[in-house]
Design a protein around this motif. Structure first.
Motif, short mmCIF file in Angstrom:
data_model
loop_
_atom_site.label_atom_id
_atom_site.label_comp_id
_atom_site.label_asym_id
_atom_site.label_seq_id
_atom_site.Cartn_x
_atom_site.Cartn_y
_atom_site.Cartn_z
N UNK A 114 0.80 -1.22 0.00
CA UNK A 114 0.00 0.00 0.00
C UNK A 114 0.84 1.28 0.00
N UNK A 115 2.15 1.16 0.06
CA UNK A 115 3.01 2.34 0.04
C UNK A 115 3.12 2.89 -1.38
N UNK A 116 3.14 4.20 -1.55
CA UNK A 116 3.29 4.78 -2.89
C UNK A 116 4.73 4.68 -3.36
N UNK A 117 4.89 4.56 -4.67
CA UNK A 117 6.23 4.55 -5.26
C UNK A 117 6.22 5.41 -6.51
N UNK A 118 7.38 5.79 -6.96
CA UNK A 118 7.51 6.58 -8.19
C UNK A 118 8.08 5.77 -9.34
N UNK A 119 8.49 4.55 -9.09
CA UNK A 119 9.04 3.72 -10.17
C UNK A 119 7.96 3.38 -11.20
N UNK A 120 6.82 2.86 -10.72
CA UNK A 120 5.74 2.49 -11.64
C UNK A 120 5.17 3.70 -12.37
N UNK A 121 4.86 4.82 -11.69
CA UNK A 121 4.36 5.98 -12.44
C UNK A 121 5.33 6.49 -13.51
N UNK A 158 -0.74 14.90 -15.74
CA UNK A 158 -0.24 14.51 -14.41
C UNK A 158 -0.39 15.65 -13.42
N UNK A 159 -0.07 16.85 -13.86
CA UNK A 159 -0.21 18.02 -12.99
C UNK A 159 -1.68 18.25 -12.61
N UNK A 160 -2.59 18.07 -13.54
CA UNK A 160 -4.01 18.25 -13.23
C UNK A 160 -4.48 17.22 -12.20
N UNK A 161 -3.98 16.00 -12.32
CA UNK A 161 -4.36 14.97 -11.35
C UNK A 161 -3.82 15.29 -9.97
N UNK A 162 -2.58 15.75 -9.89
CA UNK A 162 -2.00 16.14 -8.61
C UNK A 162 -2.77 17.30 -8.00
N UNK A 184 2.85 10.35 -6.70
CA UNK A 184 2.83 8.92 -7.01
C UNK A 184 1.41 8.42 -7.26
N UNK A 185 0.48 8.80 -6.38
CA UNK A 185 -0.91 8.36 -6.56
C UNK A 185 -1.48 8.86 -7.89
N UNK A 186 -1.16 10.09 -8.24
CA UNK A 186 -1.66 10.63 -9.50
C UNK A 186 -1.02 9.95 -10.70
N UNK A 187 0.25 9.56 -10.58
CA UNK A 187 0.95 8.95 -11.70
C UNK A 187 0.50 7.55 -12.03
#
Length: 269
Positions: A114-121, A158-162, A184-187
């Motif tokens: 459940x932790x966010x990551x930036x690798x997948x986005x 991406x910016x709009x989602x953030x 991360x969640x937005x990506x």
């Protein structure tokens, strides 16, 4: 008779005007040491509290970037299942904590699904740009400038989602979350977009099934995730207001996905 200093015998000598040096005062060193020690301890206390305050605020709003890249193959596979099929996730949605330096800290993604990551986005974003460029190539419209255009379009999306997630948290009682968590969640939206664009390349009609599906799954994933963030961070709870805003976040995925999934060289459609 006079003594060598010129004073008469038996006479009182005049008082000496020689200033007293620190070496002649046995309490001088002790008092100065106490003053210096007290000032040093006070200064260390102020600097220590200030540094702790700065570090706590930095970690609250802008976490360590290295934390978001502690992933492995097992985490990536399971995370993609959670993002693309969130209703099949039977476990809990809360993050795992551990004591670090006298306070609780979240475990990195490699130990917590459940932790966010930036690798997948980031990988999904790059894949989206490549697939979109390939789709334009099949239409005979590919140019290097078109690839730059798709890159900028993805960044704007991406910016709009953030912005949507940050404003939603702010409007719900001032809930706070680290910025990179929200990024991360937005990506994660680009994972579903990659699936929809790939379906259009392989079988064009599959796009009209995959796009609503990925929108729905991303909406469910964000609702589950943001509800966990709200319960842990929000200062005041208003169930009806929270439900309406979570529903708005889910519904907002449809126009955003349709805009990003429409591979054209126009801003709109």
């Amino acid at each position: 008779m006079y003594d060598p200093l010129g004073n008469p015998p038996g006479g009182a000598r005049p008082p000496s005007n020689t200033p007293q040096t620190p070496f002649g005062n046995p309490f001088y060193g002790a008092s100065s040491g106490l003053i210096k020690g007290g000032l040093g301890a006070y200064g260390e206390k102020i600097l220590g509290s200030s540094s702790e305050y700065v570090q706590s605020n930095i970690s609250r709003y802008f976490s360590d970037p290295q934390y978001y890249f502690q992933v492995n193959d097992h985490y990536v596979r399971n995370k993609l299942k959670v993002v693309l099929f969130p209703f099949l996730h039977r476990g809990h949605w809360t993050r795992i904590t551990e004591p670090v330096g006298g306070r609780l800290s979240y475990k990195p993604p490699i130990y917590d699904i459940n932790a966010p990551d930036l690798y997948i986005p980031l990988m999904a974003f790059g894949t989206y740009v490549v697939l979109a460029g390939f789709s334009l190539g099949l239409q005979g419209k590919f140019t290097p400038e078109a690839l730059n255009w798709l890159f900028m379009k993805g960044i704007v999306g991406w910016f709009l989602q953030v912005s949507l997630l940050k404003m939603s948290l702010f409007s719900l009682g001032g809930a706070e979350a680290p910025l990179l968590d929200i990024v991360a969640y937005a990506g994660y939206a680009f994972t579903g977009l990659c699936l929809a664009v790939l379906g259009r390349i392989i079988v064009s009609y599959s796009y009209y099934f995959l796009m609503p599906w990925t929108c729905l799954c991303m909406g469910i994933f964000l609702v589950k995730t943001m509800k966990r963030v709200l319960f842990s961070e929000v200062r005041s709870f208003d169930s009806s207001r929270h439900h309406y805003l979570l529903l708005f976040i889910a519904l907002a995925q449809f126009p955003l996905f349709i805009w990003l999934g429409n591979i054209t060289l126009n801003w709109l459609f």
